[in-house]
Design a protein around this motif. Structure first.
Motif, PDB file in Angstrom:
ATOM      1  N   UNK A  54      60.966  86.664  24.611  1.00 31.16           N
ATOM      2  CA  UNK A  54      61.646  86.982  25.865  1.00 31.16           C
ATOM      3  C   UNK A  54      61.994  88.461  25.944  1.00 31.16           C
ATOM      4  N   UNK A  55      62.334  89.078  24.807  1.00 33.24           N
ATOM      5  CA  UNK A  55      62.666  90.495  24.776  1.00 33.24           C
ATOM      6  C   UNK A  55      61.363  91.288  24.737  1.00 33.24           C
ATOM      7  N   UNK A  56      61.161  92.218  25.659  1.00 31.82           N
ATOM      8  CA  UNK A  56      59.918  92.971  25.713  1.00 31.82           C
ATOM      9  C   UNK A  56      59.739  93.875  24.501  1.00 31.82           C
ATOM     10  N   UNK A  57      60.800  94.109  23.730  1.00 27.31           N
ATOM     11  CA  UNK A  57      60.693  94.897  22.510  1.00 27.31           C
ATOM     12  C   UNK A  57      60.315  94.030  21.312  1.00 27.31           C
ATOM     13  N   UNK A  58      60.145  92.735  21.536  1.00 23.15           N
ATOM     14  CA  UNK A  58      59.944  91.810  20.431  1.00 23.15           C
ATOM     15  C   UNK A  58      58.671  90.998  20.592  1.00 23.15           C
ATOM     16  N   UNK A  59      58.162  90.487  19.480  1.00 25.52           N
ATOM     17  CA  UNK A  59      57.000  89.611  19.458  1.00 25.52           C
ATOM     18  C   UNK A  59      57.237  88.533  18.410  1.00 25.52           C
ATOM     19  N   UNK A  60      56.474  87.461  18.506  1.00 26.54           N
ATOM     20  CA  UNK A  60      56.492  86.418  17.490  1.00 26.54           C
ATOM     21  C   UNK A  60      55.197  86.515  16.710  1.00 26.54           C
ATOM     22  N   UNK A  61      55.300  86.775  15.427  1.00 26.68           N
ATOM     23  CA  UNK A  61      54.138  86.819  14.542  1.00 26.68           C
ATOM     24  C   UNK A  61      54.066  85.500  13.786  1.00 26.68           C
ATOM     25  N   UNK A  62      52.930  84.799  13.903  1.00 24.86           N
ATOM     26  CA  UNK A  62      52.763  83.492  13.289  1.00 24.86           C
ATOM     27  C   UNK A  62      51.541  83.498  12.393  1.00 24.86           C
ATOM     28  N   UNK A  63      51.684  82.980  11.190  1.00 25.61           N
ATOM     29  CA  UNK A  63      50.552  82.894  10.276  1.00 25.61           C
ATOM     30  C   UNK A  63      50.647  81.609   9.468  1.00 25.61           C
ATOM     31  N   UNK A  64      49.495  81.141   9.015  1.00 20.29           N
ATOM     32  CA  UNK A  64      49.412  79.907   8.248  1.00 20.29           C
ATOM     33  C   UNK A  64      48.806  80.188   6.879  1.00 20.29           C
ATOM     34  N   UNK A  65      49.189  79.386   5.900  1.00 17.55           N
ATOM     35  CA  UNK A  65      48.657  79.546   4.557  1.00 17.55           C
ATOM     36  C   UNK A  65      48.896  78.306   3.741  1.00 17.55           C
ATOM     37  N   UNK A  66      48.476  78.358   2.486  1.00 12.71           N
ATOM     38  CA  UNK A  66      48.715  77.263   1.559  1.00 12.71           C
ATOM     39  C   UNK A  66      48.915  77.844   0.170  1.00 12.71           C
ATOM     40  N   UNK A  67      49.589  77.107  -0.658  1.00 11.33           N
ATOM     41  CA  UNK A  67      49.883  77.595  -2.000  1.00 11.33           C
ATOM     42  C   UNK A  67      49.962  76.401  -2.942  1.00 11.33           C
ATOM     43  N   UNK A  68      49.418  76.565  -4.146  1.00  7.58           N
ATOM     44  CA  UNK A  68      49.462  75.535  -5.173  1.00  7.58           C
ATOM     45  C   UNK A  68      50.518  75.875  -6.211  1.00  7.58           C
ATOM     46  N   UNK A 128      44.042  80.651  -1.114  1.00  6.41           N
ATOM     47  CA  UNK A 128      45.119  81.037  -0.210  1.00  6.41           C
ATOM     48  C   UNK A 128      44.503  81.691   1.011  1.00  6.41           C
ATOM     49  N   UNK A 129      44.959  81.331   2.193  1.00  6.92           N
ATOM     50  CA  UNK A 129      44.428  81.922   3.408  1.00  6.92           C
ATOM     51  C   UNK A 129      45.544  82.056   4.414  1.00  6.92           C
ATOM     52  N   UNK A 130      45.321  82.850   5.456  1.00  2.00           N
ATOM     53  CA  UNK A 130      46.276  82.898   6.554  1.00  2.00           C
ATOM     54  C   UNK A 130      45.545  83.193   7.851  1.00  2.00           C
ATOM     55  N   UNK A 131      46.176  82.767   8.931  1.00  8.85           N
ATOM     56  CA  UNK A 131      45.690  83.044  10.281  1.00  8.85           C
ATOM     57  C   UNK A 131      46.793  83.783  11.012  1.00  8.85           C
ATOM     58  N   UNK A 132      46.514  84.945  11.536  1.00  3.02           N
ATOM     59  CA  UNK A 132      47.530  85.735  12.226  1.00  3.02           C
ATOM     60  C   UNK A 132      47.394  85.564  13.734  1.00  3.02           C
ATOM     61  N   UNK A 133      48.517  85.280  14.381  1.00  2.00           N
ATOM     62  CA  UNK A 133      48.566  85.141  15.825  1.00  2.00           C
ATOM     63  C   UNK A 133      49.765  85.938  16.321  1.00  2.00           C
ATOM     64  N   UNK A 169      51.490  75.529   5.216  1.00  2.00           N
ATOM     65  CA  UNK A 169      52.652  75.895   6.024  1.00  2.00           C
ATOM     66  C   UNK A 169      52.259  76.791   7.184  1.00  2.00           C
ATOM     67  N   UNK A 170      53.189  76.888   8.137  1.00  2.00           N
ATOM     68  CA  UNK A 170      53.122  77.859   9.215  1.00  2.00           C
ATOM     69  C   UNK A 170      54.441  78.611   9.232  1.00  2.00           C
ATOM     70  N   UNK A 171      54.371  79.926   9.234  1.00  3.27           N
ATOM     71  CA  UNK A 171      55.576  80.753   9.277  1.00  3.27           C
ATOM     72  C   UNK A 171      55.571  81.571  10.559  1.00  3.27           C
ATOM     73  N   UNK A 172      56.684  81.562  11.269  1.00  2.00           N
ATOM     74  CA  UNK A 172      56.858  82.366  12.483  1.00  2.00           C
ATOM     75  C   UNK A 172      57.987  83.353  12.250  1.00  2.00           C
ATOM     76  N   UNK A 173      57.744  84.606  12.615  1.00  2.00           N
ATOM     77  CA  UNK A 173      58.733  85.671  12.455  1.00  2.00           C
ATOM     78  C   UNK A 173      58.940  86.352  13.801  1.00  2.00           C
ATOM     79  N   UNK A 174      60.187  86.521  14.202  1.00  4.48           N
ATOM     80  CA  UNK A 174      60.528  87.247  15.418  1.00  4.48           C
ATOM     81  C   UNK A 174      60.734  88.705  15.020  1.00  4.48           C
ATOM     82  N   UNK A 175      59.855  89.586  15.504  1.00  2.00           N
ATOM     83  CA  UNK A 175      59.781  90.956  15.011  1.00  2.00           C
ATOM     84  C   UNK A 175      59.841  91.971  16.149  1.00  2.00           C
ATOM     85  N   UNK A 176      60.279  93.196  15.848  1.00  2.00           N
ATOM     86  CA  UNK A 176      60.166  94.262  16.847  1.00  2.00           C
ATOM     87  C   UNK A 176      58.708  94.474  17.232  1.00  2.00           C
TER      88      UNK A 176
END
Length: 217
Positions: free
Chosen positions: A12-26, A2-7, A199-206
């Motif tokens: 658009x909202x200056x109080x927010x960011x998009x956190x994206x990470x990738x991984x795999x699972x069996x 299992x691995x992930x890459x964080x980006x 997979x790649x998961x994107x989360x819109x976060x504060x």
């Protein structure tokens, strides 16, 4: 493995960011990724696949988790289940791609949503039920957004005909990289099985983890 890459990138909202990470699972494996100091995203293994959860770190698991509560309908077909539940075949499950979901990123927002949910399911008459439903709907609309995108998969394809609910959402099989694996003589079930996916998961976060509620879309 299992691995992930964080980006991280700005929304658009200056109080927010998009956190994206990738991984795999069996098959049968758990995947975990910390969202902030209080919450983690978990791909929880099921006999039928996986359920995406957002859970508090180091605390008892709540009745409904932070994604399950924010992503209705409840006890029904859900984008949180990468699985063969609800008569989805394995090929249908990976063809539901991408999957959009919601979650709450702060405990105060979760507590308000949990209270509204309990009021809704506990309503004794149609008037109070409509009022509770309106409150619950309003709070769900204020939750954070997430996306799960399947990048590659290995499946044992199911032999059943596609179910109606699956046909409504599982439309991207030809656009989802995947391979069909051999069963080595094992009987093939009508619904098949997902044996692995990336997979790649994107989360819109504060932008700042202050514990206060900031809504990001």
């Amino acid at each position: 493995m299992v691995f992930y890459i964080s980006l991280t990138s700005w929304g658009q909202n200056q109080q927010c960011k998009v956190s994206t990470f990738e991984g795999e699972v069996s098959y049968g494996q758990t995947y975990r990724h910390a969202i902030n100091r209080n919450l983690e995203l978990v791909l929880d293994p099921l006999p039928s696949g996986w359920l995406l959860r957002v859970l508090p770190i180091g605390k008892p698991r709540p009745q409904l988790d932070y994604a399950e509560l924010a992503t209705p309908p409840y006890q029904s077909v859900t984008p949180l289940a990468v699985s063969t539940d609800f008569s989805f075949r394995a090929q249908d499950a990976i063809a539901w791609n991408p999957r959009n979901f919601h979650f709450v990123a702060a405990s105060d927002a979760f507590n308000r949503l949990m209270m509204a949910y309990n009021n809704y399911i506990g309503a004794q008459d149609s008037v109070s039920r409509r009022s509770a439903e309106g409150r619950l709907t309003s709070l769900v609309q204020q939750t954070q957004s997430g996306e799960l995108r399947i990048l590659d998969a290995r499946i044992v394809a199911g032999t059943a005909d596609q179910a109606g609910l699956a046909a409504m959402v599982a439309s991207h099989l030809s656009e989802t990289a995947h391979s069909v694996v051999a069963t080595h003589g094992e009987p093939i079930s009508p619904l098949g099985r997902i044996t692995w996916f990336r997979f790649r998961i994107s989360l819109w976060l504060p932008e700042k983890d202050t514990g206060n509620t900031v809504f990001c879309r």
